[in-house]
Design an enzyme around this catalytic site. Structure first.
Site, short mmCIF file in Angstrom:
data_model
loop_
_atom_site.label_atom_id
_atom_site.label_comp_id
_atom_site.label_asym_id
_atom_site.label_seq_id
_atom_site.Cartn_x
_atom_site.Cartn_y
_atom_site.Cartn_z
N GLU A 31 69.14 32.35 17.47
CA GLU A 31 68.22 32.23 18.59
C GLU A 31 68.75 33.16 19.67
O GLU A 31 69.93 33.08 20.03
CB GLU A 31 68.18 30.78 19.10
CG GLU A 31 67.13 30.62 20.17
CD GLU A 31 67.01 29.20 20.72
OE1 GLU A 31 67.69 28.30 20.23
OE2 GLU A 31 66.22 29.04 21.66
N ARG A 256 80.06 23.99 9.59
CA ARG A 256 80.21 24.98 10.64
C ARG A 256 81.68 25.28 10.85
O ARG A 256 82.55 24.50 10.48
CB ARG A 256 79.53 24.62 11.96
CG ARG A 256 79.59 23.25 12.43
CD ARG A 256 78.75 22.93 13.68
NE ARG A 256 78.67 23.92 14.73
CZ ARG A 256 77.52 24.45 15.14
NH1 ARG A 256 76.39 24.12 14.58
NH2 ARG A 256 77.51 25.31 16.12
N LYS A 266 77.09 28.13 22.17
CA LYS A 266 76.55 29.12 23.10
C LYS A 266 76.31 28.50 24.46
O LYS A 266 76.55 29.12 25.49
CB LYS A 266 75.23 29.66 22.55
CG LYS A 266 75.41 30.82 21.61
CD LYS A 266 74.08 31.38 21.20
CE LYS A 266 73.36 30.46 20.24
NZ LYS A 266 72.17 31.04 19.63
P1 ATP Z 1 75.30 27.14 19.17
O1 ATP Z 1 75.41 25.68 18.87
O2 ATP Z 1 76.58 27.82 19.44
O3 ATP Z 1 74.23 27.45 20.18
P2 ATP Z 1 73.40 27.60 17.20
O4 ATP Z 1 73.54 27.02 15.85
O5 ATP Z 1 72.45 26.96 18.10
O6 ATP Z 1 74.82 27.76 17.81
P3 ATP Z 1 71.87 29.80 16.40
O7 ATP Z 1 71.60 31.06 17.12
O8 ATP Z 1 70.76 28.86 16.20
O9 ATP Z 1 73.05 29.11 17.14
O10 ATP Z 1 72.61 30.09 15.03
C1 ATP Z 1 72.31 31.11 14.12
C2 ATP Z 1 72.95 30.78 12.81
O11 ATP Z 1 74.37 30.71 12.96
C3 ATP Z 1 72.49 29.44 12.29
O12 ATP Z 1 72.14 29.57 10.94
C4 ATP Z 1 73.68 28.56 12.48
O13 ATP Z 1 73.73 27.57 11.51
C5 ATP Z 1 74.86 29.52 12.40
N1 ATP Z 1 76.00 29.02 13.17
C6 ATP Z 1 76.04 28.73 14.48
N2 ATP Z 1 77.23 28.25 14.83
C7 ATP Z 1 77.99 28.22 13.71
C8 ATP Z 1 79.32 27.81 13.40
N3 ATP Z 1 80.14 27.33 14.33
N4 ATP Z 1 79.75 27.94 12.12
C9 ATP Z 1 78.95 28.44 11.18
N5 ATP Z 1 77.68 28.84 11.40
C10 ATP Z 1 77.20 28.74 12.64
MG MG Z 2 70.51 26.72 18.11
#
Ligand code: ATP
Ligand code: MG
Length: 546
Positions: A31, A256, A266
């Site tokens: 995102e 994760r 983020k």
């Molecule tokens: P955050 O919680 O940091 O905002 P998010 O999952 O909301 O992370 P996205 O931009 O939606 O962030 O994530 C893009 C991709 O990265 C998704 O497929 C998510 O599952 C993966 N991802 C995000 N954080 C991790 C992590 N700590 N370990 C592995 N994969 C991750």
């Molecule tokens: Mg997200």
């Protein structure tokens, strides 16, 4: 020995063998509401890595269905980070490009009687939803006719309703044991401009609806996400089944990445930026990809790290020292050796001719023939920490009054006495040198226990070094991190050998006996470098055997 397959590779191989899938199409779906961090690197390495391994393709998809938080700045930064890691996408896609498609698919649900427009407020919806132990209650609007729902949904799109006044919900099961299946929202009213579609839309799809349809639209075969979405999978499948989807992607969940001493969300990282705790998303202490890049981490070391942590189905916390181990190993093999004195004290060789300067040779890397010039004269700097007036014990091999050391690539010197200021601080160390002992010369065989790094005074480049520590340290409560007050220490009178002036911005070096540093690409100026400490030379940490 062939590397053991992870559970996703096993699934893919079974799918290809059975003919359920003919190819592998994955996607990395950030995102654009923040910068990528090390957790994302794991997801990137996984999705792009699988596509490479199975000759398939991996899309970069911006999951930009929430107009309130997304921005083009993040889109640009995300692309830069992925390229830096060494990956390239098959297609660059945007969830927002499919808004019309998603609207049509939502209409399919409405027409089948599988979705309805509700008037409950967000608050009421929460109440009606029930809990894990009690069933939900059906909304009084749940049994609107299909015609009425079609009309209301069209009017939602036309902008007749205010934010929160109406919402489109899937009609599934208010008594389901899985809360996600209790008539989840599909489209909501948000009167906000979107970073790409502007004011074209005032209704936006919810994540749980948008994601499977984006996957369908792109022909994704294996849709990989993190474990918290496991409970959303039945809903993912329900949306795919009931919208007459053109293909059937499948979702799989993996753990994760969590790292010790690191916060990786983020939202939280944005808070650090907004509160001014760090200088920006690319502050070299940040666990963002732009932060660690600026700090001097190499893409190869991050890929190596992702390879070593593997992909599992259970959450765990990885020791951040494994990451440091990976970059240390890479830099040990490739980073040019340089001498820099972080905390200088003057050293004068009284029996060395006045006005004479020699050019000595220093090896760029331990086993390489490549060398660079290093000036040497009567006036040098050494590290304040490499000197004590009195030898403290028999394990001390650095310099003291009456003692001898070798200056790396140069001569053996002996300390004769010190000069102090009125407060008693050592201002200058007076030595003599053994002319016969020159490194590489006939008398180089004479051995002394200690070898020190040094820099010639006249040619020295004055610089600043940032000694960086973790942003978070263990607090009083076990397992709970608190901000580290000492995450940044500035050394503002660093003296480096002149060879450093040839450095490119961002280039990494080993400062002998000190650690690995890079030339900060943002703050360095012509002739005035700023160094970031990437990692120390050694750690007692041993990585797990593979
Ligand atoms: P955050 O919680 O940091 O905002 P998010 O999952 O909301 O992370 P996205 O931009 O939606 O962030 O994530 C893009 C991709 O990265 C998704 O497929 C998510 O599952 C993966 N991802 C995000 N954080 C991790 C992590 N700590 N370990 C592995 N994969 C991750
Ligand atoms: Mg997200």
């Amino acid at each position: 020995m062939a590397k053991e397959k992870n559970f996703i590779e096993e699934i893919i191989e079974a799918d290809l063998a059975s003919g359920r899938e003919k190819e592998v199409v994955t996607r990395f779906p950030p995102e654009p509401n923040g910068y990528l961090h090390l957790g994302h690197a794991k997801a990137i390495a996984l999705n792009f890595g699988l596509a490479q391994e199975y000759n398939g393709k991996c899309n970069l998809r911006f999951d930009d269905t929430n107009p309130l938080k997304e921005d083009d700045e993040y889109v640009r930064a995300i692309k830069e980070d992925i390229k830096w890691l060494g990956y390239d996408w098959a297609e660059e896609c945007y969830g927002s490009d499919y808004f019309e498609y998603m609207y049509e698919k939502a209409m399919v649900l409405v027409e089948k009687g599988l979705a309805y427009v509700d008037d409950l407020t967000a608050e009421e919806m929460r109440e009606y939803r029930g809990t894990l132990t009690s069933p939900g209650k059906e909304s009084p609007h749940r049994n609107r006719t299909i015609e009425e729902n079609i009309d209301l949904f069209k009017r939602m799109r036309a902008g007749e309703f205010k934010d929160g006044e109406k919402i489109l919900r899937a009609k599934i099961d208010m008594a389901s044991g899985n809360l996600n299946m209790r008539d989840p929202a599909v489209f909501r009213v948000v009167h906000a401009a979107h970073h790409r579609t502007g004011d074209n839309w005032c209704i936006y799809p919810m994540y749980d609806f948008a994601h499977p349809l984006e996957d369908v639209r792109e022909g994704i075969t294996h849709s990989l996400c993190t474990l918290e979405f496991e409970d959303h999978r039945p809903l993912y499948d329900w949306f795919v089944q009931n919208t007459d989807a053109e293909c059937t992607p499948h979702q799989y969940e993996f753990a994760r990445l969590n790292l010790t001493n690191t916060v990786m969300s983020k939202r939280y990282l944005k808070q650090l930026v907004d509160d001014g705790v760090v200088s920006g998303w690319d502050d070299p202490r940040m666990p963002t990809l732009s932060g660690i890049r600026r700090r001097g981490y190499t893409p190869a070391s991050i890929r190596d790290f992702c390879e070593r942590i593997g992909v599992a189905k259970a959450n765990s916390v990885v020791d951040v020292r494994l990451l440091e181990h990976c970059v240390r190993e890479d830099l040990n093999a490739h980073a040019k050796r340089i001498m820099a004195v972080l905390d200088p004290v003057k050293l004068t060789i009284e029996n060395y001719p006045d006005g004479k300067t020699e050019t000595l040779q220093a090896q760029d890397l331990p086993d390489s023939d490549k060398t660079h010039d290093m000036p040497f004269s009567k006036h040098l700097y050494i590290e304040r920490g490499d000197f004590m007036e009195v030898k403290p014990n028999n394990k001390y091999f650095r310099l003291y009054v009456g003692g001898e050391v070798r200056l790396k690539n140069a001569y053996i010197i002996k300390c004769e006495r010190v000069v102090k200021d009125s407060a008693g601080n050592i201002e200058e160390i007076i030595c003599t040198y053994d002319e016969e002992s020159k490194s590489g010369g006939a008398g180089a065989g004479r051995k002394v226990k200690g070898t020190l790094h040094w820099v010639e005074q006249n040619a020295a480049v004055t610089a600043t070094a940032r000694i960086l520590d973790y942003l978070f340290v263990e607090g009083e409560e076990e397992g709970k991190y608190v901000p580290n007050e000492n995450s940044l220490t500035l050394m503002e009178n660093v003296k480096a050998e002149p060879e450093i002036l040839k450095a490119q911005k961002g280039q990494q070096f080993q400062f002998m006996r000190q650690g690995y540093f890079n030339v900060d690409p943002v703050d360095s100026q012509e002739g005035k470098p700023v160094f970031n400490k990437i990692v120390g030379l050694k750690d007692s940490y041993r990585p797990p055997q593979q």
